[in-house]
Design a protein around this motif. Sequence first.
Motif, PDB file in Angstrom:
ATOM      1  N   MET A  17      55.283 -16.614  64.236  1.00 16.75           N
ATOM      2  CA  MET A  17      54.002 -15.781  63.372  1.00 16.75           C
ATOM      3  C   MET A  17      55.328 -16.153  62.539  1.00 16.75           C
ATOM      4  O   MET A  17      54.257 -16.528  61.501  1.00 16.75           O
ATOM      5  N   VAL A  18      56.425 -16.436  62.411  1.00 23.13           N
ATOM      6  CA  VAL A  18      56.965 -17.187  60.904  1.00 23.13           C
ATOM      7  C   VAL A  18      56.139 -18.039  60.427  1.00 23.13           C
ATOM      8  O   VAL A  18      56.054 -18.132  59.192  1.00 23.13           O
ATOM      9  N   GLU A  19      56.147 -19.336  61.517  1.00 21.21           N
ATOM     10  CA  GLU A  19      55.190 -20.375  60.762  1.00 21.21           C
ATOM     11  C   GLU A  19      54.007 -20.104  60.054  1.00 21.21           C
ATOM     12  O   GLU A  19      53.364 -20.651  59.983  1.00 21.21           O
ATOM     13  N   GLU A  20      53.155 -19.286  60.582  1.00 24.21           N
ATOM     14  CA  GLU A  20      52.119 -18.900  60.781  1.00 24.21           C
ATOM     15  C   GLU A  20      52.041 -18.486  59.677  1.00 24.21           C
ATOM     16  O   GLU A  20      51.362 -18.749  58.052  1.00 24.21           O
ATOM     17  N   GLU A  21      53.133 -17.140  58.845  1.00 23.03           N
ATOM     18  CA  GLU A  21      53.184 -16.640  57.868  1.00 23.03           C
ATOM     19  C   GLU A  21      52.795 -17.674  56.896  1.00 23.03           C
ATOM     20  O   GLU A  21      52.627 -17.345  55.613  1.00 23.03           O
ATOM     21  N   CYS A  22      53.882 -18.866  57.247  1.00 21.09           N
ATOM     22  CA  CYS A  22      54.760 -19.921  56.106  1.00 21.09           C
ATOM     23  C   CYS A  22      53.153 -20.247  55.436  1.00 21.09           C
ATOM     24  O   CYS A  22      52.987 -20.710  55.085  1.00 21.09           O
ATOM     25  N   ARG A  23      52.465 -20.426  56.791  1.00 16.62           N
ATOM     26  CA  ARG A  23      50.949 -21.511  56.553  1.00 16.62           C
ATOM     27  C   ARG A  23      50.018 -21.032  55.673  1.00 16.62           C
ATOM     28  O   ARG A  23      49.732 -21.688  54.986  1.00 16.62           O
ATOM     29  N   ARG A  24      50.061 -19.787  55.744  1.00 18.44           N
ATOM     30  CA  ARG A  24      48.995 -18.717  54.875  1.00 18.44           C
ATOM     31  C   ARG A  24      49.233 -18.324  53.462  1.00 18.44           C
ATOM     32  O   ARG A  24      48.197 -18.538  53.092  1.00 18.44           O
ATOM     33  N   TYR A  25      50.869 -18.479  53.924  1.00 14.81           N
ATOM     34  CA  TYR A  25      50.974 -17.817  51.985  1.00 14.81           C
ATOM     35  C   TYR A  25      51.116 -19.284  51.122  1.00 14.81           C
ATOM     36  O   TYR A  25      52.660 -20.119  51.532  1.00 14.81           O
ATOM     37  N   ARG A  26      50.446 -18.849  50.104  1.00 11.92           N
ATOM     38  CA  ARG A  26      50.754 -20.531  49.484  1.00 11.92           C
ATOM     39  C   ARG A  26      51.164 -19.377  48.162  1.00 11.92           C
ATOM     40  O   ARG A  26      50.072 -18.540  47.790  1.00 11.92           O
ATOM     41  N   PRO A  27      52.170 -19.943  47.507  1.00 17.61           N
ATOM     42  CA  PRO A  27      52.178 -19.292  45.951  1.00 17.61           C
ATOM     43  C   PRO A  27      51.225 -19.211  44.805  1.00 17.61           C
ATOM     44  O   PRO A  27      51.176 -20.142  44.761  1.00 17.61           O
TER      45      PRO A  27
END
Length: 223
Positions: A29-39
């Motif tokens: 879940m954390v890795e998926e959130e990191c992939r989707r989050y683009r600052p």
Amino acid sequence: MAGEVLVDALPYIDLGYDDPGVREAAIAMVEEECRRYRPTKNYLEHLPAVNTTAFETELMRAEFERIQNRLPMEPLSMKRYELPPPPAGKMNEVSAWTESVDNSMAQLEHQAVRAMNLELMSEYGCEMWKSYLETLVAMQAKCQARLAEVKKEIQDVNWSRKTKQTQGGEKLRTLEAQWVMLVSKNYEIEQACAKLEEKLYQKKMEQQHSLQAEDTQEQTESN
């Protein structure tokens, strides 16, 4: 409230953290959130650019340049410790001999200061070292006391969190038991209502059959 974060994790009372696959699922879940989050914003744009040369001196710049150019380091000059006489062509000049005498006096004074420092160190060095060690011991004791205070504060915070979560867990379990009891009662009431409706329906059908039978009998008798 805008920006408010609802913390719904109760690690002191929640169960299942050690179950197989739970850690892997959380990491996924954390890795998926990191992939989707683009600052989309540079959060450091309001800060000035880093000045990496603010503390460099001329000597440091020269040394960095020497290292960058891969040049060898200059050997230590020992001219300061030499006592050369005037050059051969200036043996009859008073200024040349004055310069040599001044150099000799400076080096003599330097050696005298070194000897004085050795005598002072021999006389007071042990006491100064003891005083320095006492200062270090006092600083260590102060740091250890502060460390103990911080650990106690952390323990108090954890204990407070555990107490609140334990109390909240008991309340949650009580409310969950009440919810289960109410749901069970509602289910029992629904079942009872369904049975009553079925009985009423059967009773109504029996009454209709009875009325139809009476009508049929009356028609038979009238004929």
